[in-house]
Design a protein around this motif. Structure first.
Motif, PDB file in Angstrom:
ATOM      1  N   GLY A  47       0.701  -0.710   0.053  1.00  0.00           N
ATOM      2  CA  GLY A  47      -0.204  -0.154  -0.307  1.00  0.00           C
ATOM      3  C   GLY A  47       0.946   1.232  -0.335  1.00  0.00           C
ATOM      4  N   GLY A  48      -0.020   2.347   0.371  1.00  0.00           N
ATOM      5  CA  GLY A  48       0.696   3.396   0.156  1.00  0.00           C
ATOM      6  C   GLY A  48      -0.170   4.674   0.437  1.00  0.00           C
ATOM      7  N   GLY A  49       0.757   5.979  -0.143  1.00  0.00           N
ATOM      8  CA  GLY A  49      -0.156   7.262   0.376  1.00  0.00           C
ATOM      9  C   GLY A  49      -1.049   6.826  -0.648  1.00  0.00           C
ATOM     10  N   VAL A  50      -2.081   8.222  -0.220  1.00  0.00           N
ATOM     11  CA  VAL A  50      -3.256   9.250  -1.275  1.00  0.00           C
ATOM     12  C   VAL A  50      -2.438  10.480  -1.159  1.00  0.00           C
ATOM     13  CG1 VAL A  50      -5.767   9.568  -1.350  1.00  0.00           C
ATOM     14  CG2 VAL A  50      -5.294   7.328   0.141  1.00  0.00           C
ATOM     15  N   GLU A  51      -3.042  10.413  -2.691  1.00  0.00           N
ATOM     16  CA  GLU A  51      -1.961  11.663  -3.287  1.00  0.00           C
ATOM     17  C   GLU A  51      -3.209  12.930  -3.566  1.00  0.00           C
ATOM     18  OE1 GLU A  51       1.133  12.533  -3.488  1.00  0.00           O
ATOM     19  OE2 GLU A  51       1.682  10.733  -3.406  1.00  0.00           O
ATOM     20  N   PRO A  52      -3.054  14.512  -3.202  1.00  0.00           N
ATOM     21  CA  PRO A  52      -4.336  15.015  -3.170  1.00  0.00           C
ATOM     22  C   PRO A  52      -4.858  14.909  -4.397  1.00  0.00           C
ATOM     23  CG  PRO A  52      -2.011  16.155  -3.020  1.00  0.00           C
ATOM     24  CD  PRO A  52      -2.058  14.466  -2.717  1.00  0.00           C
ATOM     25  N   GLY A  53      -5.730  14.668  -4.585  1.00  0.00           N
ATOM     26  CA  GLY A  53      -6.945  14.717  -5.464  1.00  0.00           C
ATOM     27  C   GLY A  53      -7.423  13.627  -5.628  1.00  0.00           C
ATOM     28  N   GLU A  54      -6.856  11.795  -5.114  1.00  0.00           N
ATOM     29  CA  GLU A  54      -6.771  10.663  -5.551  1.00  0.00           C
ATOM     30  C   GLU A  54      -7.856  10.370  -4.587  1.00  0.00           C
ATOM     31  OE1 GLU A  54      -3.331   7.969  -7.032  1.00  0.00           O
ATOM     32  OE2 GLU A  54      -3.281   9.117  -5.478  1.00  0.00           O
ATOM     33  N   GLU A  55      -8.794   9.787  -5.723  1.00  0.00           N
ATOM     34  CA  GLU A  55     -10.042   8.364  -4.746  1.00  0.00           C
ATOM     35  C   GLU A  55      -8.735   7.502  -4.085  1.00  0.00           C
ATOM     36  OE1 GLU A  55     -12.822   8.560  -4.626  1.00  0.00           O
ATOM     37  OE2 GLU A  55     -13.651  10.261  -5.411  1.00  0.00           O
ATOM     38  N   PRO A  56      -9.282   7.028  -3.262  1.00  0.00           N
ATOM     39  CA  PRO A  56      -8.436   5.598  -2.095  1.00  0.00           C
ATOM     40  C   PRO A  56      -8.206   4.520  -3.051  1.00  0.00           C
ATOM     41  CG  PRO A  56      -9.461   7.307  -0.841  1.00  0.00           C
ATOM     42  CD  PRO A  56     -10.158   7.656  -2.376  1.00  0.00           C
ATOM     43  N   ALA A  57      -9.643   4.223  -4.205  1.00  0.00           N
ATOM     44  CA  ALA A  57      -9.216   3.154  -4.619  1.00  0.00           C
ATOM     45  C   ALA A  57      -8.612   3.258  -5.571  1.00  0.00           C
ATOM     46  CB  ALA A  57     -10.630   3.228  -5.259  1.00  0.00           C
ATOM     47  N   ASP A  58      -8.061   4.473  -6.270  1.00  0.00           N
ATOM     48  CA  ASP A  58      -7.102   4.803  -7.007  1.00  0.00           C
ATOM     49  C   ASP A  58      -5.584   4.858  -6.883  1.00  0.00           C
ATOM     50  OD1 ASP A  58      -9.678   5.105  -9.869  1.00  0.00           O
ATOM     51  OD2 ASP A  58      -9.569   7.651  -8.906  1.00  0.00           O
ATOM     52  N   ALA A  59      -5.636   5.517  -5.605  1.00  0.00           N
ATOM     53  CA  ALA A  59      -4.410   5.565  -5.185  1.00  0.00           C
ATOM     54  C   ALA A  59      -3.964   3.967  -4.833  1.00  0.00           C
ATOM     55  CB  ALA A  59      -4.962   5.969  -4.229  1.00  0.00           C
ATOM     56  N   LEU A  60      -5.036   3.056  -4.385  1.00  0.00           N
ATOM     57  CA  LEU A  60      -4.250   1.775  -3.976  1.00  0.00           C
ATOM     58  C   LEU A  60      -3.788   1.202  -5.225  1.00  0.00           C
ATOM     59  CD1 LEU A  60      -4.224  -0.902  -2.271  1.00  0.00           C
ATOM     60  CD2 LEU A  60      -6.328  -1.171  -3.472  1.00  0.00           C
ATOM     61  N   VAL A  61      -4.408   1.172  -6.679  1.00  0.00           N
ATOM     62  CA  VAL A  61      -4.006   0.307  -8.143  1.00  0.00           C
ATOM     63  C   VAL A  61      -3.392   0.828  -8.268  1.00  0.00           C
ATOM     64  CG1 VAL A  61      -5.137   0.332 -10.335  1.00  0.00           C
ATOM     65  CG2 VAL A  61      -6.484  -0.051  -8.549  1.00  0.00           C
ATOM     66  N   ARG A  62      -2.898   2.168  -7.992  1.00  0.00           N
ATOM     67  CA  ARG A  62      -1.609   3.079  -8.380  1.00  0.00           C
ATOM     68  C   ARG A  62      -0.516   2.005  -7.528  1.00  0.00           C
ATOM     69  NH1 ARG A  62       0.736   6.519  -5.803  1.00  0.00           N
ATOM     70  NH2 ARG A  62      -0.616   7.476  -4.606  1.00  0.00           N
ATOM     71  N   GLU A  63      -1.009   2.532  -6.042  1.00  0.00           N
ATOM     72  CA  GLU A  63       0.609   1.683  -5.143  1.00  0.00           C
ATOM     73  C   GLU A  63       1.202   0.093  -5.563  1.00  0.00           C
ATOM     74  OE1 GLU A  63       2.604   2.628  -3.034  1.00  0.00           O
ATOM     75  OE2 GLU A  63       1.310   4.720  -3.483  1.00  0.00           O
ATOM     76  N   VAL A  64      -0.379  -0.716  -6.180  1.00  0.00           N
ATOM     77  CA  VAL A  64      -0.162  -2.699  -6.225  1.00  0.00           C
ATOM     78  C   VAL A  64       0.526  -1.932  -7.610  1.00  0.00           C
ATOM     79  CG1 VAL A  64      -0.548  -4.252  -7.012  1.00  0.00           C
ATOM     80  CG2 VAL A  64      -2.733  -2.834  -5.259  1.00  0.00           C
ATOM     81  N   VAL A  65       0.401  -1.291  -8.305  1.00  0.00           N
ATOM     82  CA  VAL A  65       1.001  -1.137  -9.739  1.00  0.00           C
ATOM     83  C   VAL A  65       2.865  -0.660  -9.679  1.00  0.00           C
ATOM     84  CG1 VAL A  65       2.008   0.292 -12.107  1.00  0.00           C
ATOM     85  CG2 VAL A  65      -0.412  -0.788 -11.400  1.00  0.00           C
ATOM     86  N   GLU A  66       3.423   0.240  -8.723  1.00  0.00           N
ATOM     87  CA  GLU A  66       4.427   0.744  -8.850  1.00  0.00           C
ATOM     88  C   GLU A  66       5.044  -0.266  -7.892  1.00  0.00           C
ATOM     89  OE1 GLU A  66       2.812   5.504  -8.332  1.00  0.00           O
ATOM     90  OE2 GLU A  66       3.918   4.559  -6.961  1.00  0.00           O
ATOM     91  N   GLU A  67       4.056  -1.247  -6.872  1.00  0.00           N
ATOM     92  CA  GLU A  67       5.367  -1.831  -5.583  1.00  0.00           C
ATOM     93  C   GLU A  67       5.721  -2.955  -6.130  1.00  0.00           C
ATOM     94  OE1 GLU A  67       4.332  -1.747  -1.739  1.00  0.00           O
ATOM     95  OE2 GLU A  67       3.899   0.905  -2.093  1.00  0.00           O
ATOM     96  N   ILE A  68       4.654  -3.817  -7.364  1.00  0.00           N
ATOM     97  CA  ILE A  68       4.534  -4.813  -7.185  1.00  0.00           C
ATOM     98  C   ILE A  68       4.236  -5.248  -9.157  1.00  0.00           C
ATOM     99  CG2 ILE A  68       4.371  -6.337  -5.152  1.00  0.00           C
ATOM    100  CD1 ILE A  68       1.636  -6.571  -5.594  1.00  0.00           C
ATOM    101  N   GLY A  69       3.709  -4.325  -9.544  1.00  0.00           N
ATOM    102  CA  GLY A  69       3.707  -4.171 -11.383  1.00  0.00           C
ATOM    103  C   GLY A  69       2.586  -5.076 -11.291  1.00  0.00           C
ATOM    104  N   ALA A  70       1.385  -5.366 -10.581  1.00  0.00           N
ATOM    105  CA  ALA A  70       0.367  -6.559 -11.339  1.00  0.00           C
ATOM    106  C   ALA A  70      -1.189  -5.512 -11.092  1.00  0.00           C
ATOM    107  CB  ALA A  70       0.254  -7.020  -9.852  1.00  0.00           C
ATOM    108  N   GLU A  71      -2.465  -6.032 -12.127  1.00  0.00           N
ATOM    109  CA  GLU A  71      -3.645  -5.335 -11.328  1.00  0.00           C
ATOM    110  C   GLU A  71      -4.775  -6.222 -10.201  1.00  0.00           C
ATOM    111  OE1 GLU A  71      -4.873  -5.073 -15.899  1.00  0.00           O
ATOM    112  OE2 GLU A  71      -3.239  -4.189 -16.644  1.00  0.00           O
TER     113      GLU A  71
END
Length: 152
Positions: A47-71
């Protein structure tokens, strides 16, 4: 550290900063995907942080891609967590209190550590997690995730 957090730190120094976060509870049956992050040795959830203006679910998808390259597919919310178990003082003196929303997730594509943030991944049955060196706050999240979920 994001530009947003850096700008706050420049104004408040090391004082306590409350930050929103998201956590992926990725599981298959009774096995949970845990990661070892480069900046800390214990196992934890992804997991990770939610950026300003970002929906939490979108932040989660982004963090998973960034950290483990998975959908992933988000199946629902496990719960929201914070308080003393999620308050840390980093070696540089920065104090942070995290509040995270944990999501129950299904892995859709293969996961691999990005080697920048995550050094190792592993699948563990819930019964084995208590014996791992881990961030202890994940115990509550995993216990909650293991409870029968209401029908949606």
């Amino acid at each position: 550290m994001s530009d947003y957090v850096a700008s706050l730190r420049s104004r408040i120094g090391n004082d306590l900063l409350l930050l929103p976060g998201v956590t992926a509870v990725i599981r298959e049956g009774d096995r949970y995907l845990l990661a070892r992050h480069r900046d800390s040795d214990p196992w934890s959830l992804i997991g990770g942080g939610v950026e300003p203006g970002e929906e939490p679910a979108d932040a989660l998808v982004r963090e998973v891609v960034e950290e483990i390259g998975a959908e992933i597919r988000i199946r629902g919310i496990v719960g929201a967590y914070g308080g003393p178990p999620m308050t840390v003082t980093y070696p540089n003196g920065h104090q942070v209190g995290y509040v995270t929303v944990a999501y129950d997730c299904e892995l859709l594509t293969a996961a691999r550590p990005d080697q920048d943030e995550v050094s190792q991944l592993g699948w563990f049955p819930q019964s084995a997690i208590a014996s791992l060196p881990r961030q202890t706050w994940i115990d509550r999240v995993i216990d909650d995730a293991a409870l029968p979920q209401p029908r949606r």
